[in-house]
Design an enzyme around this catalytic site. Sequence first.
Site, mmCIF file in Angstrom:
data_model
loop_
_atom_site.group_PDB
_atom_site.id
_atom_site.type_symbol
_atom_site.label_atom_id
_atom_site.label_comp_id
_atom_site.label_asym_id
_atom_site.label_seq_id
_atom_site.Cartn_x
_atom_site.Cartn_y
_atom_site.Cartn_z
ATOM 1 N N LYS A 209 -5.128 -0.037 5.114
ATOM 2 C CA LYS A 209 -5.200 -1.199 6.006
ATOM 3 C C LYS A 209 -4.037 -1.180 7.004
ATOM 4 C CE LYS A 209 -5.020 -6.178 6.058
ATOM 5 N NZ LYS A 209 -5.036 -7.426 5.320
ATOM 6 N N GLU A 215 2.795 6.414 0.198
ATOM 7 C CA GLU A 215 2.053 7.397 -0.596
ATOM 8 C C GLU A 215 0.912 7.997 0.216
ATOM 9 O OE1 GLU A 215 2.896 4.348 -1.416
ATOM 10 O OE2 GLU A 215 3.490 4.176 -3.527
ATOM 11 N N GLY A 269 -6.520 -6.151 1.158
ATOM 12 C CA GLY A 269 -6.704 -4.806 0.606
ATOM 13 C C GLY A 269 -7.591 -4.786 -0.631
ATOM 14 N N ARG A 270 -7.330 -5.696 -1.573
ATOM 15 C CA ARG A 270 -8.090 -5.670 -2.833
ATOM 16 C C ARG A 270 -9.496 -6.240 -2.681
ATOM 17 N NH1 ARG A 270 -3.632 -8.720 -2.866
ATOM 18 N NH2 ARG A 270 -3.719 -10.956 -3.260
ATOM 19 N N GLU A 355 -2.545 -9.038 -8.722
ATOM 20 C CA GLU A 355 -1.962 -9.209 -7.393
ATOM 21 C C GLU A 355 -2.326 -10.586 -6.829
ATOM 22 O OE1 GLU A 355 -0.880 -5.439 -4.736
ATOM 23 O OE2 GLU A 355 -2.798 -6.259 -4.129
ATOM 24 N N HIS A 386 -11.345 2.293 -31.044
ATOM 25 C CA HIS A 386 -10.590 3.193 -31.903
ATOM 26 C C HIS A 386 -9.157 3.354 -31.416
ATOM 27 C CE1 HIS A 386 -14.406 3.992 -33.811
ATOM 28 N NE2 HIS A 386 -14.908 4.035 -32.589
ATOM 29 N N LYS A 501 9.104 -2.127 -1.927
ATOM 30 C CA LYS A 501 8.909 -1.263 -0.752
ATOM 31 C C LYS A 501 10.161 -1.255 0.111
ATOM 32 C CE LYS A 501 3.965 -1.979 0.044
ATOM 33 N NZ LYS A 501 3.007 -2.569 0.951
HETATM 34 O O1 F6P Z 1 1.637 -2.632 -1.846
HETATM 35 C C1 F6P Z 1 0.519 -3.403 -2.203
HETATM 36 C C2 F6P Z 1 -0.592 -3.129 -1.257
HETATM 37 O O2 F6P Z 1 -0.273 -3.731 -0.047
HETATM 38 C C3 F6P Z 1 -1.931 -3.601 -1.750
HETATM 39 O O3 F6P Z 1 -2.116 -4.941 -1.588
HETATM 40 C C4 F6P Z 1 -2.835 -2.732 -0.950
HETATM 41 O O4 F6P Z 1 -4.144 -2.718 -1.445
HETATM 42 C C5 F6P Z 1 -2.124 -1.414 -1.065
HETATM 43 O O5 F6P Z 1 -0.754 -1.742 -1.037
HETATM 44 C C6 F6P Z 1 -2.438 -0.395 0.002
HETATM 45 O O6 F6P Z 1 -2.146 -0.861 1.289
HETATM 46 P P1 F6P Z 1 -2.756 -0.168 2.557
HETATM 47 O O7 F6P Z 1 -4.238 -0.293 2.506
HETATM 48 O O8 F6P Z 1 -2.166 -0.888 3.715
HETATM 49 O O9 F6P Z 1 -2.345 1.285 2.536
#
Ligand code: F6P
Length: 513
Positions: A209, A215, A269-270, A355, A386, A501
């Site tokens: 987003k 990452e 995002g979620r 979240e 199990h 972050k």
């Molecule tokens: O760090 C949390 C978060 O912002 C989530 O809410 C989100 O889904 C994820 O990181 C990834 O963010 P992006 O889609 O901006 O890479």
Amino acid sequence: MVNINSHEFMESSPSELPQWQALEEWRRSFASRTIASLFKVDPGRQQRWSFSAGSVHIDVSRNWIDENTFGALLTLARARDLEKMRDALLNGEAVNTTEHRPAWHTALRTPPGDPSVARSLDEEQRLFLGFAEALRSGRIQGSTGAPFDTVVCIGMGGSDLGPRLVAEALGEPSGPVHVRFVSNLDPVELFTALQGARPEATLVLAISKTFTTLETLENLRVARNWFDAAARPLDATHHIVAVTAHPDRATKLGVHPKRIFVFPEWVGGRYSLWSACGLPIAIAHGHEAFLQLRAGAAEMDAHFAQAPLETNLPVILGLLGVWYVNFWNARARAVFPYAQRLRNLPPYLQQLEMESLGKRVDVDGRPLTIDTGPVVWGEVGTAAQHSVFQFMHQGTHWSPADFVVIAEHARSDERRYRLLHASAIAQADALAWGDSVLGGERSSAAHAIAPGGRPSNIISLPQLDARSVGALLALFEQRTFVQSVIWNINAFDQWGVEVGKKLLQQRLDREPF
Ligand code: F6P
């Protein structure tokens, strides 16, 4: 229009409402009862406490609940103005108060052409679904003219967990393209995803987003190097596609503007798998499956909007969530999907709920004096039986549970499917009744006693298809929202994540890599 902050009833904590205090009384009334006794006094209990919305069925009979408690929970929901808040959510009002925007993911699920949906959403949908079909049919090719057979999706959190869950839940890809997912910074995951892939037939799909997530950008950088190092030279810009709410940032990082699909900033995002972030689903299973997924979710949204609170699935499950956190001191809730293809449901729900509901201040910024979202955890069944079920049956503290089962498994000719379904129900029964139901086989040894009284819901889908999965995920989203309304918190921000972050950034600024 609802004033999301500072309702007149929000002057005080929800726990100061008389309805809250009434629930504390009802909680005490269960002290001398058992879940088994609730069934004994009401032979029709299972039927009475079973509800449906479209094809989704829930059985909540194995809960510490009776007419009085349920009535009190509904009164609390009304005192918290749940219906108005629900309408505000569904009408696209700015329910995300700290970021001053709607959380209007439900608008993404309305059918194309619906006048309530902006034309730009329809257009964006047409573009990314068209791209998915062109990729599947081989009309879109890599820079050397080879059709794509592998798509490596790079994303994090909501840009990974939802698409990953659904792509797997719908089974084997229906087309020629294999979709793999990467989120971890640990090089192993990308390495594994690229193993055996041919650069000329591989597309990398960067989903983010913000297009600032460390990452994702790191993995994208490495993937680009992989293309550049291909034995047969190719033009990497043909092999990289981005999905983002910030196309300018993707362009700056070298993604071709024609290879960028966008979605609005107000999609959290979620909650984003319904947007262009769902592209991997459409690539793996076709655009029709994606539309069915959305249609199933839209059905659940309509149910949430229209069904009376008394029979409204997200409301019932949400109120049960509040009941256990605030009145039974349950700090966790488990989810056990009895379907291998739903093995990614626990991590998906962890993000959705933890979240959204892991909040310590209310919508007006006041510290909360009540508990909010529980730890969400779980494991696929029957493996869970199990590993973690010892805790479920005999731990000193307990975790209410959701069993997600597939009804057609119960009727299946395939013996293992029937066994799978029967196993889920047996576990739910054992949790509710304890070892008392064993009759003659019961042991009197202290270490063998399972006390029962541990509540669970059975959530049943007719089959594991796109429509049912869409409805299931919308049910979980709306349940999450219901709890946030009762607790008076914002379900759509995640400021806590920013702290880590920023600290990392400070560290990187001090010791540049
Ligand atoms: O760090 C949390 C978060 O912002 C989530 O809410 C989100 O889904 C994820 O990181 C990834 O963010 P992006 O889609 O901006 O890479």
